[in-house]
Design an enzyme around this catalytic site. Structure first.
Site, PDB file in Angstrom:
ATOM      1  N   SER A   1      26.080-148.475  25.865  1.00 58.73           N
ATOM      2  CA  SER A   1      25.829-147.463  26.892  1.00 58.73           C
ATOM      3  C   SER A   1      26.787-147.670  28.049  1.00 58.73           C
ATOM      4  CB  SER A   1      24.391-147.574  27.410  1.00 58.73           C
ATOM      5  OG  SER A   1      24.307-146.904  28.656  1.00 58.73           O
TER       6      SER A   1
ATOM      7  N   HIS B   1      27.371-144.457  23.768  1.00 57.50           N
ATOM      8  CA  HIS B   1      26.134-143.856  24.276  1.00 57.50           C
ATOM      9  C   HIS B   1      26.383-143.400  25.717  1.00 57.50           C
ATOM     10  CE1 HIS B   1      21.765-143.249  24.288  1.00 57.50           C
ATOM     11  NE2 HIS B   1      21.769-143.756  25.517  1.00 57.50           N
TER      12      HIS B   1
ATOM     13  N   ASP C   1      24.787-141.645  28.965  1.00 60.51           N
ATOM     14  CA  ASP C   1      23.514-141.372  29.640  1.00 60.51           C
ATOM     15  C   ASP C   1      23.671-140.347  30.757  1.00 60.51           C
ATOM     16  OD1 ASP C   1      21.543-143.092  28.353  1.00 60.51           O
ATOM     17  OD2 ASP C   1      22.747-144.757  29.108  1.00 60.51           O
TER      18      ASP C   1
ATOM     19  N   MET D   1      21.860-138.296  33.627  1.00 60.17           N
ATOM     20  CA  MET D   1      20.653-138.282  34.478  1.00 60.17           C
ATOM     21  C   MET D   1      20.849-137.296  35.627  1.00 60.17           C
ATOM     22  SD  MET D   1      19.899-142.345  34.693  1.00 60.17           S
ATOM     23  CE  MET D   1      20.048-143.410  33.249  1.00 60.17           C
TER      24      MET D   1
ATOM     25  N   HIS E   1      22.823-138.716  25.600  1.00 63.77           N
ATOM     26  CA  HIS E   1      21.385-138.839  25.850  1.00 63.77           C
ATOM     27  C   HIS E   1      21.074-138.079  27.135  1.00 63.77           C
ATOM     28  CE1 HIS E   1      17.914-141.836  27.068  1.00 63.77           C
ATOM     29  NE2 HIS E   1      17.492-140.602  26.912  1.00 63.77           N
TER      30      HIS E   1
ATOM     31  N   MET F   1      18.911-136.879  29.985  1.00 64.26           N
ATOM     32  CA  MET F   1      17.695-137.106  30.781  1.00 64.26           C
ATOM     33  C   MET F   1      17.733-136.073  31.891  1.00 64.26           C
ATOM     34  SD  MET F   1      17.938-141.251  30.670  1.00 64.26           S
ATOM     35  CE  MET F   1      19.659-141.196  30.168  1.00 64.26           C
TER      36      MET F   1
ATOM     37  N   MET G   1      12.614-144.924  23.358  1.00 64.28           N
ATOM     38  CA  MET G   1      12.929-145.658  24.589  1.00 64.28           C
ATOM     39  C   MET G   1      12.075-146.919  24.641  1.00 64.28           C
ATOM     40  SD  MET G   1      15.266-143.907  26.092  1.00 64.28           S
ATOM     41  CE  MET G   1      15.396-144.948  27.548  1.00 64.28           C
TER      42      MET G   1
ATOM     43  N   ASP H   1      16.564-147.710  22.593  1.00 59.30           N
ATOM     44  CA  ASP H   1      17.354-147.721  23.834  1.00 59.30           C
ATOM     45  C   ASP H   1      16.561-148.376  24.955  1.00 59.30           C
ATOM     46  OD1 ASP H   1      18.988-147.133  26.002  1.00 59.30           O
ATOM     47  OD2 ASP H   1      18.825-144.953  25.810  1.00 59.30           O
TER      48      ASP H   1
HETATM   49  C1  DX5 Z   1      18.130-145.888  30.444  1.00 59.03           C
HETATM   50  C2  DX5 Z   1      19.292-145.488  29.563  1.00 59.03           C
HETATM   51  C3  DX5 Z   1      19.820-146.583  28.725  1.00 59.03           C
HETATM   52  C4  DX5 Z   1      20.407-147.732  29.483  1.00 59.03           C
HETATM   53  C5  DX5 Z   1      20.301-148.957  28.651  1.00 59.03           C
HETATM   54  O1  DX5 Z   1      17.579-144.768  31.040  1.00 59.03           O
HETATM   55  O2  DX5 Z   1      18.892-144.439  28.694  1.00 59.03           O
HETATM   56  O3  DX5 Z   1      20.746-146.080  27.780  1.00 59.03           O
HETATM   57  O4  DX5 Z   1      21.740-147.551  29.836  1.00 59.03           O
HETATM   58  O5  DX5 Z   1      20.708-150.033  29.427  1.00 59.03           O
HETATM   59  P1  DX5 Z   1      20.264-151.517  29.086  1.00 59.03           P
HETATM   60  O6  DX5 Z   1      20.799-151.818  27.719  1.00 59.03           O
HETATM   61  O7  DX5 Z   1      20.905-152.324  30.160  1.00 59.03           O
HETATM   62  O8  DX5 Z   1      18.762-151.557  29.123  1.00 59.03           O
HETATM   63 ZN    ZN Z   2      20.245-143.880  26.967  1.00 56.76          ZN
END
Ligand code: DX5
Ligand code: ZN
Length: 221
Positions: free
Chosen positions: A9, A34, A36, A38, A67, A69, A138, A176
């Site tokens: 990620s 990956h 992310d 947000m 991903h 969010m 998750m 994840d």
């Molecule tokens: C959290 C993200 C993850 C995050 C994982 O909301 O979706 O992908 O980056 O990070 P680690 O591996 O540090 O938990």
């Molecule tokens: Zn993620």
């Protein structure tokens, strides 16, 4: 034999050097990147959008696993597809019409998936197995990297594995949050085949050493 995939990620990467970071992590053996997304609305953090996806696309040959969010979901899907995403997953609570959002992702040429927070029930899977290429469990509450793995995720992974086997379909099962060299085998034993890891990889000086160690742990499952 299960094919295991490691999906670093970039949330924990150095964003000032993102091109170099993604090239390095792919050279170190990453199977997916990956990504992310947000929105400071569905989750309490704000990260990156299609512009950044497009910017890293020429630097990596592996699939980009987006991903989402974000809420709402549908408006941004075509933008990510155009920006070079290969996989797009979203949280069922964030879409008013889950079936439509999954179809929209596939219509844009991407693989589609649903993401389940620790408190989200699996019944959202009941009527859409034929529209899924991936399920993401998750193992932390979404919003931040570097949190600890929530052990209850293991049971949930096992339950999804059963549903996938029963469906007879080829659906990836991704986990994840809080994945490290020390617990990746447990997640695999529960049934996961695709592993997101942010801080465990980008937080370390030698990405290849971490990914190799993860693969050694997986080989022993
Ligand atoms: C959290 C993200 C993850 C995050 C994982 O909301 O979706 O992908 O980056 O990070 P680690 O591996 O540090 O938990
Ligand atoms: Zn993620």
């Amino acid at each position: 034999m299960t094919t295991y995939r490691i999906a670093p990620s970039i949330l924990s990467a150095d964003f000032a050097r993102l091109g170099e970071e993604v090239r390095n992590v792919v050279a170190a053996g990453a199977d997916f990147i990956h990504f992310d997304v947000m929105d400071n609305h569905y989750v309490p953090n704000l990260t990156i959008g299609p512009l950044v996806c497009e910017a890293i696309r020429p630097h990596v040959q592996v699939p980009i696993d987006v991903h989402l969010m974000v809420k709402p979901v549908d408006r941004i899907i075509p933008d990510f597809a155009k920006a070079g995403a290969n996989i797009i997953t979203f949280h069922p609570e964030a879409s008013d019409h889950i079936d439509r959002s999954l179809q929209l992702i596939r219509d844009h040429g991407c693989k589609a998936g649903l993401v389940f927070n620790p408190g989200t029930p699996l019944h959202y899977l009941d009527h859409v197995m034929d529209k899924l290429d991936i399920v993401l469990i998750m193992s932390v509450n979404p919003g931040f990297g570097g949190q600890s793995f929530i052990p209850g995720a293991l049971q949930k992974i096992a339950a999804v594995r059963q549903r996938i086997e029963a469906s007879g379909r080829e659906i990836l099962l991704e986990v994840d949050g809080g994945i490290k060299v020390e617990n990746i085998a447990e997640a695999a034993a529960a049934g996961a085949d695709t592993f997101v890891a942010g801080s465990a990889i980008f937080g370390k000086p030698d990405y290849k050493a971490v990914i190799d160690a993860m693969r050694r742990s997986l080989a022993a499952v």
